[in-house]
Scaffold this motif. Structure first.
Motif, mmCIF file in Angstrom:
data_model
loop_
_atom_site.group_PDB
_atom_site.id
_atom_site.type_symbol
_atom_site.label_atom_id
_atom_site.label_comp_id
_atom_site.label_asym_id
_atom_site.label_seq_id
_atom_site.Cartn_x
_atom_site.Cartn_y
_atom_site.Cartn_z
ATOM 1 N N GLU A 1 1.106 4.518 1.420
ATOM 2 C CA GLU A 1 1.371 5.670 2.313
ATOM 3 C C GLU A 1 2.154 4.979 3.596
ATOM 4 O O GLU A 1 3.314 5.465 3.708
ATOM 5 C CB GLU A 1 -0.035 6.041 2.754
ATOM 6 C CG GLU A 1 0.288 7.362 3.911
ATOM 7 C CD GLU A 1 -1.218 7.889 4.341
ATOM 8 O OE1 GLU A 1 -1.019 8.437 5.462
ATOM 9 O OE2 GLU A 1 -2.077 7.846 3.630
ATOM 10 N N LEU B 1 -13.168 0.478 -1.307
ATOM 11 C CA LEU B 1 -12.778 0.027 -0.408
ATOM 12 C C LEU B 1 -11.117 -0.647 -0.528
ATOM 13 O O LEU B 1 -10.143 -0.366 -0.068
ATOM 14 C CB LEU B 1 -13.272 -1.335 0.436
ATOM 15 C CG LEU B 1 -14.555 -0.878 1.202
ATOM 16 C CD1 LEU B 1 -15.320 -2.025 1.885
ATOM 17 C CD2 LEU B 1 -14.137 0.227 2.315
ATOM 18 N N ALA B 2 -11.061 -1.172 -2.183
ATOM 19 C CA ALA B 2 -9.964 -1.780 -2.489
ATOM 20 C C ALA B 2 -9.047 -0.555 -2.656
ATOM 21 O O ALA B 2 -7.692 -0.581 -2.269
ATOM 22 C CB ALA B 2 -9.988 -2.681 -3.470
ATOM 23 N N ARG C 1 -8.929 2.471 -1.276
ATOM 24 C CA ARG C 1 -8.490 2.957 -0.148
ATOM 25 C C ARG C 1 -7.498 2.144 0.607
ATOM 26 O O ARG C 1 -6.649 2.840 1.149
ATOM 27 C CB ARG C 1 -9.764 3.152 0.770
ATOM 28 C CG ARG C 1 -9.474 4.189 2.088
ATOM 29 C CD ARG C 1 -10.752 4.836 2.708
ATOM 30 N NE ARG C 1 -11.941 3.841 2.462
ATOM 31 C CZ ARG C 1 -13.198 4.064 2.986
ATOM 32 N NH1 ARG C 1 -13.150 5.145 4.093
ATOM 33 N NH2 ARG C 1 -14.157 3.178 2.910
ATOM 34 N N ALA C 2 -7.695 1.006 0.767
ATOM 35 C CA ALA C 2 -6.710 0.035 1.333
ATOM 36 C C ALA C 2 -5.340 0.032 0.634
ATOM 37 O O ALA C 2 -4.334 0.068 1.192
ATOM 38 C CB ALA C 2 -7.081 -1.465 1.375
ATOM 39 N N ALA C 3 -5.380 -0.032 -0.593
ATOM 40 C CA ALA C 3 -4.202 0.122 -1.539
ATOM 41 C C ALA C 3 -3.393 1.675 -1.097
ATOM 42 O O ALA C 3 -2.213 1.521 -1.040
ATOM 43 C CB ALA C 3 -4.343 0.019 -2.991
ATOM 44 N N ASP C 4 -4.210 2.543 -1.078
ATOM 45 C CA ASP C 4 -3.542 3.875 -0.840
ATOM 46 C C ASP C 4 -2.952 3.833 0.500
ATOM 47 O O ASP C 4 -1.883 4.518 0.833
ATOM 48 C CB ASP C 4 -4.703 4.964 -0.891
ATOM 49 C CG ASP C 4 -5.020 5.341 -2.405
ATOM 50 O OD1 ASP C 4 -4.387 4.863 -3.347
ATOM 51 O OD2 ASP C 4 -6.154 5.990 -2.609
ATOM 52 N N LYS C 5 -3.602 3.370 1.612
ATOM 53 C CA LYS C 5 -3.189 3.141 2.924
ATOM 54 C C LYS C 5 -1.825 2.445 2.880
ATOM 55 O O LYS C 5 -0.809 2.647 3.565
ATOM 56 C CB LYS C 5 -4.042 2.738 3.673
ATOM 57 C CG LYS C 5 -5.239 3.829 3.949
ATOM 58 C CD LYS C 5 -4.896 4.716 5.018
ATOM 59 C CE LYS C 5 -6.227 5.696 5.088
ATOM 60 N NZ LYS C 5 -5.764 6.910 5.900
ATOM 61 N N ALA C 6 -1.826 1.158 2.145
ATOM 62 C CA ALA C 6 -0.315 0.561 1.963
ATOM 63 C C ALA C 6 0.598 0.930 1.330
ATOM 64 O O ALA C 6 1.523 1.084 2.159
ATOM 65 C CB ALA C 6 -0.943 -0.770 1.382
#
Length: 112
Positions: free
Chosen positions: A44, A34-35, A37-42
């Motif tokens: 992006e 989850l961390a 994925r959240a970092a990747d979304k941030a």
């Protein structure tokens, strides 16, 4: 006999498939995943925001040019000069009498 073997094999395959699906979902919901994925979304989202800001800045410059052309402000008037900013001396030239802080020019268009 064959009927029992067929259903046993079908049940075993369904069990393996369901176990694999559940394990993948558990791994996807783990805190580390989850961390990441959240970092990747941030990251992006930051890239998209930067592209948007660059598009807005380019549009502003284009529109400003159009307005200057429409108002006849693109060509400088004769004798029209912008005041020059005072040049600040180098710290090495100031010696001990100069300020203790570094002298940096003010630039509003810095990219941070």
């Amino acid at each position: 006999m064959f009927r029992r073997a067929f259903w046993f094999t079908t049940g075993a395959a369904a069990g393996v498939w369901a176990t694999t699906k559940v394990q993948r979902k558990i791994r996807a919901l783990a805190p580390d995943a989850l961390a990441v994925r959240a970092a990747d979304k941030a990251v992006e989202g930051g890239h998209k925001l930067r592209e948007f800001a660059l598009d807005v800045r380019a549009g502003m410059a284009q529109r400003e040019g159009e307005l200057k052309d429409a108002l006849g402000l693109s060509a400088p008037l004769p004798g029209d000069r912008r005041p020059e900013l005072p040049v600040q001396p180098d710290r090495r030239q100031l010696g001990a009498s100069g300020p203790a802080y570094p002298i940096r020019p003010y630039d509003r268009n810095e990219d941070h």
